[in-house]
Design a protein around this motif. Structure first.
Motif, PDB file in Angstrom:
ATOM      1  N   LEU A  80     -63.621  22.228 -48.926  1.00  0.00           N
ATOM      2  CA  LEU A  80     -62.683  22.202 -47.788  1.00  0.00           C
ATOM      3  C   LEU A  80     -62.367  20.772 -47.349  1.00  0.00           C
ATOM      4  O   LEU A  80     -61.456  20.556 -46.553  1.00  0.00           O
ATOM      5  CB  LEU A  80     -63.261  22.983 -46.602  1.00  0.00           C
ATOM      6  N   GLN A  81     -63.119  19.816 -47.867  1.00  0.00           N
ATOM      7  CA  GLN A  81     -62.965  18.428 -47.401  1.00  0.00           C
ATOM      8  C   GLN A  81     -62.218  17.540 -48.394  1.00  0.00           C
ATOM      9  O   GLN A  81     -62.095  16.350 -48.163  1.00  0.00           O
ATOM     10  CB  GLN A  81     -64.349  17.798 -47.141  1.00  0.00           C
ATOM     11  N   ILE A  82     -61.749  18.111 -49.500  1.00  0.00           N
ATOM     12  CA  ILE A  82     -61.118  17.256 -50.511  1.00  0.00           C
ATOM     13  C   ILE A  82     -59.647  17.649 -50.699  1.00  0.00           C
ATOM     14  O   ILE A  82     -59.233  18.725 -50.263  1.00  0.00           O
ATOM     15  CB  ILE A  82     -61.860  17.341 -51.870  1.00  0.00           C
ATOM     16  N   SER A  83     -58.887  16.766 -51.333  1.00  0.00           N
ATOM     17  CA  SER A  83     -57.458  17.040 -51.521  1.00  0.00           C
ATOM     18  C   SER A  83     -57.272  18.136 -52.568  1.00  0.00           C
ATOM     19  O   SER A  83     -58.174  18.414 -53.355  1.00  0.00           O
ATOM     20  CB  SER A  83     -56.750  15.769 -51.991  1.00  0.00           C
ATOM     21  N   LYS A  84     -56.062  18.731 -52.556  1.00  0.00           N
ATOM     22  CA  LYS A  84     -55.764  19.787 -53.537  1.00  0.00           C
ATOM     23  C   LYS A  84     -55.887  19.250 -54.959  1.00  0.00           C
ATOM     24  O   LYS A  84     -56.334  19.937 -55.869  1.00  0.00           O
ATOM     25  CB  LYS A  84     -54.347  20.309 -53.316  1.00  0.00           C
ATOM     26  N   LYS A  85     -55.473  18.003 -55.120  1.00  0.00           N
ATOM     27  CA  LYS A  85     -55.516  17.395 -56.458  1.00  0.00           C
ATOM     28  C   LYS A  85     -56.960  17.245 -56.935  1.00  0.00           C
ATOM     29  O   LYS A  85     -57.287  17.596 -58.070  1.00  0.00           O
ATOM     30  CB  LYS A  85     -54.826  16.025 -56.406  1.00  0.00           C
ATOM     31  N   GLU A  86     -57.813  16.773 -56.024  1.00  0.00           N
ATOM     32  CA  GLU A  86     -59.218  16.601 -56.398  1.00  0.00           C
ATOM     33  C   GLU A  86     -59.870  17.959 -56.678  1.00  0.00           C
ATOM     34  O   GLU A  86     -60.653  18.109 -57.601  1.00  0.00           O
ATOM     35  CB  GLU A  86     -59.980  15.870 -55.284  1.00  0.00           C
ATOM     36  N   LEU A  87     -59.464  18.970 -55.876  1.00  0.00           N
ATOM     37  CA  LEU A  87     -60.013  20.317 -56.077  1.00  0.00           C
ATOM     38  C   LEU A  87     -59.605  20.861 -57.452  1.00  0.00           C
ATOM     39  O   LEU A  87     -60.414  21.455 -58.157  1.00  0.00           O
ATOM     40  CB  LEU A  87     -59.529  21.257 -54.962  1.00  0.00           C
TER      41      LEU A  87
END
Ligand SMILES: Nc1ncnc2c1ncn2[C@@H]1O[C@H](COP(=O)(O)OP(=O)(O)OP(=O)(O)O)[C@@H](O)[C@H]1O
Ligand SMILES: [Mg+2]
Length: 238
Positions: A80-87
């Motif tokens: 929940l704490q990371i960007s969509k790209k990182e996810l």
């Protein structure tokens, strides 16, 4: 990564489904605070009665369902704490093997298209050789690349699913009852293939099964899902 790095951590995951029927709204609390840790390269089995929330939990881990509350850490990162790209990058390190080898493969795609899709989605380089090597690892051949899923048996289709799940060399494999839709005669072959691949690539394995003997054989840790709570049990308690 350190030797005992947790690839997956779940903290107090809660999930309620709301079913709207004609007359009223019904809430079902499927997960009431699920906690779980899976270390790098280890195997953990989830067992529990039908409808207890095993598949729901797997879907939450890979983002197909959203938890109402609670924290999921994948490879140390709070999803929940990371960007969509990182996810997306993190999810590409997870391979999924579904229960039903028939519905898991798109009938309109050739095996070549099915196996190349993870590379295309994640913008990663591959060659035809990469795909052939992946097929050979699961005892299929390069001549199968041009075929469609309906040309294979259930066991062969599950081999294709395994090849696809492994193709980006993931660090975590999630397998949701990967043998329960198969003929008994090929179930052991599929389990052996998964364990052989785990020895070779050292991925962590989250394995859902109804088969207690199989869980004991495969897994260092067995977790029982019951009434929305996860409890670790030793194989001897079963
Ligand atoms: N999309 C949904 N909407 C509403 N309820 C759902 C939904 N998906 C699952 N459920 C309900 O949540 C509960 C848990 O379902 P889930 O599929 O996670 O169980 P399971 O443990 O995987 O069962 P099985 O062993 O039969 O595969 C069930 O009561 C199911 O009816
Ligand atoms: Mg299920």
């Amino acid at each position: 990564m350190q030797p005992n790095y947790p690839v997956l951590e779940l903290k107090e995951i809660k999930k309620t489904y709301i079913k709207n029927s004609f007359l009223h709204k019904q809430e079902t609390e499927v997960l009431k605070g699920a906690n779980l840790t899976l270390q790098k390269g280890k195997t953990l089995a989830l067992i529990g009665p039908s409808g207890c929330g095993k598949t729901t939990l797997l879907k939450i881990i890979i983002g197909l369902e959203k938890q109402n509350s609670g924290v999921i850490k994948l490879f140390g990162k709070d999803t929940l704490q990371i960007s969509k790209k990182e996810l997306r990058g993190i999810l590409s390190k997870i391979g999924v093997i579904f229960q039903d080898p028939y519905s898991a493969l798109d009938p309109r795609q050739t095996i070549e298209q099915i196996l190349s899709e993870p590379f295309i989605i994640n913008k990663k380089y591959y060659t035809k050789e990469t795909l052939i090597r992946a097929l050979k690892e699961v005892s299929l051949s390069e001549f199968d690349l041009k075929k469609y899923p309906h040309q294979f048996s259930g066991g062969q289709r599950q081999r294709i699913n395994i090849a696809r799940a492994l193709i980006l060399k993931p660090e975590l494999i999630i397998a949701d009852e990967p043998t329960s839709a198969l003929d008994v005669s090929v179930q052991a072959q599929i389990v052996n293939l998964i364990t052989k691949m785990q020895k070779k690539y050292n991925f962590a394995l989250l394995f859902v099964s109804h088969n207690l003997a199989l869980c004991k054989y495969l897994c260092q840790n067995i977790v029982l899902v019951k009434q929305g709570i996860l409890t670790e049990i030793s194989g001897d308690e079963l």
